[in-house]
Motif scaffolding. Structure first.
Motif, mmCIF file in Angstrom:
data_model
loop_
_atom_site.group_PDB
_atom_site.id
_atom_site.type_symbol
_atom_site.label_atom_id
_atom_site.label_comp_id
_atom_site.label_asym_id
_atom_site.label_seq_id
_atom_site.Cartn_x
_atom_site.Cartn_y
_atom_site.Cartn_z
ATOM 1 N N PRO A 139 0.857 -1.188 0.000
ATOM 2 C CA PRO A 139 0.000 0.000 0.000
ATOM 3 C C PRO A 139 0.892 1.236 0.000
ATOM 4 O O PRO A 139 1.915 1.254 0.696
ATOM 5 C CB PRO A 139 -0.782 -0.108 1.309
ATOM 6 N N ALA A 140 0.549 2.237 -0.784
ATOM 7 C CA ALA A 140 1.345 3.468 -0.811
ATOM 8 C C ALA A 140 1.313 4.147 0.560
ATOM 9 O O ALA A 140 2.255 4.838 0.932
ATOM 10 C CB ALA A 140 0.837 4.414 -1.892
ATOM 11 N N GLY A 141 0.231 3.954 1.293
ATOM 12 C CA GLY A 141 0.103 4.478 2.650
ATOM 13 C C GLY A 141 -0.286 3.363 3.602
ATOM 14 O O GLY A 141 0.556 2.715 4.188
ATOM 15 N N ASP A 163 -7.368 0.815 3.997
ATOM 16 C CA ASP A 163 -8.623 1.447 4.406
ATOM 17 C C ASP A 163 -9.603 0.317 4.681
ATOM 18 O O ASP A 163 -10.203 -0.237 3.769
ATOM 19 C CB ASP A 163 -9.137 2.354 3.284
ATOM 20 N N HIS A 164 -9.736 -0.036 5.958
ATOM 21 C CA HIS A 164 -10.608 -1.160 6.327
ATOM 22 C C HIS A 164 -12.067 -0.747 6.452
ATOM 23 O O HIS A 164 -12.930 -1.608 6.573
ATOM 24 C CB HIS A 164 -10.124 -1.775 7.646
ATOM 25 N N GLU A 165 -12.343 0.535 6.412
ATOM 26 C CA GLU A 165 -13.714 1.027 6.581
ATOM 27 C C GLU A 165 -14.374 1.415 5.259
ATOM 28 O O GLU A 165 -15.591 1.415 5.160
ATOM 29 C CB GLU A 165 -13.712 2.251 7.509
ATOM 30 N N GLY A 166 -13.592 1.750 4.264
ATOM 31 C CA GLY A 166 -14.144 2.269 3.014
ATOM 32 C C GLY A 166 -14.638 1.179 2.088
ATOM 33 O O GLY A 166 -14.421 -0.013 2.294
ATOM 34 N N SER A 167 -15.310 1.613 1.053
ATOM 35 C CA SER A 167 -15.782 0.706 0.007
ATOM 36 C C SER A 167 -14.732 0.641 -1.090
ATOM 37 O O SER A 167 -14.052 1.631 -1.361
ATOM 38 C CB SER A 167 -17.087 1.241 -0.596
ATOM 39 N N PRO A 171 3.701 6.653 -5.470
ATOM 40 C CA PRO A 171 4.804 6.773 -4.513
ATOM 41 C C PRO A 171 4.273 6.744 -3.084
ATOM 42 O O PRO A 171 3.065 6.886 -2.847
ATOM 43 C CB PRO A 171 5.414 8.137 -4.846
ATOM 44 N N ALA A 172 5.175 6.576 -2.137
ATOM 45 C CA ALA A 172 4.798 6.555 -0.724
ATOM 46 C C ALA A 172 4.051 7.829 -0.355
ATOM 47 O O ALA A 172 4.424 8.923 -0.763
ATOM 48 C CB ALA A 172 6.039 6.404 0.146
ATOM 49 N N ASP A 173 2.969 7.658 0.389
ATOM 50 C CA ASP A 173 2.150 8.787 0.849
ATOM 51 C C ASP A 173 1.481 8.332 2.138
ATOM 52 O O ASP A 173 0.576 7.503 2.110
ATOM 53 C CB ASP A 173 1.110 9.147 -0.198
ATOM 54 N N ARG A 189 -4.597 5.724 1.112
ATOM 55 C CA ARG A 189 -5.321 4.548 1.593
ATOM 56 C C ARG A 189 -5.791 3.728 0.394
ATOM 57 O O ARG A 189 -6.053 4.252 -0.681
ATOM 58 C CB ARG A 189 -6.548 4.944 2.424
ATOM 59 N N ILE A 190 -5.914 2.421 0.615
ATOM 60 C CA ILE A 190 -6.472 1.517 -0.382
ATOM 61 C C ILE A 190 -7.212 0.418 0.368
ATOM 62 O O ILE A 190 -6.753 -0.043 1.426
ATOM 63 C CB ILE A 190 -5.381 0.937 -1.313
ATOM 64 N N THR A 191 -8.349 0.006 -0.146
ATOM 65 C CA THR A 191 -9.082 -1.078 0.509
ATOM 66 C C THR A 191 -8.370 -2.399 0.231
ATOM 67 O O THR A 191 -7.683 -2.553 -0.785
ATOM 68 C CB THR A 191 -10.532 -1.174 0.003
ATOM 69 N N PRO A 192 -8.531 -3.366 1.128
ATOM 70 C CA PRO A 192 -7.948 -4.682 0.862
ATOM 71 C C PRO A 192 -8.423 -5.279 -0.469
ATOM 72 O O PRO A 192 -7.640 -5.912 -1.171
ATOM 73 C CB PRO A 192 -8.405 -5.519 2.053
ATOM 74 N N ALA A 193 -9.680 -5.049 -0.841
ATOM 75 C CA ALA A 193 -10.205 -5.587 -2.105
ATOM 76 C C ALA A 193 -9.496 -4.965 -3.305
ATOM 77 O O ALA A 193 -9.145 -5.662 -4.259
ATOM 78 C CB ALA A 193 -11.710 -5.348 -2.190
ATOM 79 N N ASP A 194 -9.274 -3.643 -3.274
ATOM 80 C CA ASP A 194 -8.579 -2.999 -4.388
ATOM 81 C C ASP A 194 -7.111 -3.431 -4.440
ATOM 82 O O ASP A 194 -6.543 -3.623 -5.517
ATOM 83 C CB ASP A 194 -8.680 -1.480 -4.295
ATOM 84 N N PHE A 195 -6.495 -3.614 -3.272
ATOM 85 C CA PHE A 195 -5.113 -4.076 -3.239
ATOM 86 C C PHE A 195 -5.021 -5.501 -3.790
ATOM 87 O O PHE A 195 -4.120 -5.817 -4.567
ATOM 88 C CB PHE A 195 -4.561 -4.007 -1.811
ATOM 89 N N ALA A 196 -5.965 -6.348 -3.417
ATOM 90 C CA ALA A 196 -5.998 -7.717 -3.936
ATOM 91 C C ALA A 196 -6.136 -7.709 -5.449
ATOM 92 O O ALA A 196 -5.495 -8.508 -6.145
ATOM 93 C CB ALA A 196 -7.137 -8.507 -3.291
#
Length: 92
Positions: A39-41, A44-48, A57-59, A63-70
């Protein structure tokens, strides 16, 4: 890990992650194709899910959701575009 805003209580984790990436870089680069996505940061476990992602780049605020990261991981496995690199992933 040295980007402003990153929580330093996790520095040991960041350092170990960096050491693993360094080991990949040092291991017969011509014979080994690898990629590390993070994750760049943070997650996000709460977002959709945003149904999208970007290489970023690192920030510390990113935030990224686990689903989008997957999805980013699966896309890279199915259609590799990154080689011998460690990069961040953020929500689109």
């Amino acid at each position: 890990m040295d980007t402003a805003g990153y929580p330093q209580e996790w520095r040991e984790f960041y350092s170990a992650h960096g050491a693993g990436t360094d080991a990949l870089r040092a291991a017969a680069p011509e014979a080994l194709d690898w990629v590390v996505l993070s994750p760049a940061g943070d997650f996000d476990h709460e977002g959709s899910p945003a149904d999208g992602y970007v290489v970023a780049p690192a920030d510390a605020a990113g935030r990224i959701t686990p689903a989008d990261f997957a999805r980013a991981l699966l896309d890279e496995i199915e259609r590799p575009t990154l080689h011998r690199t460690h990069t961040g992933v953020a929500a689109a």
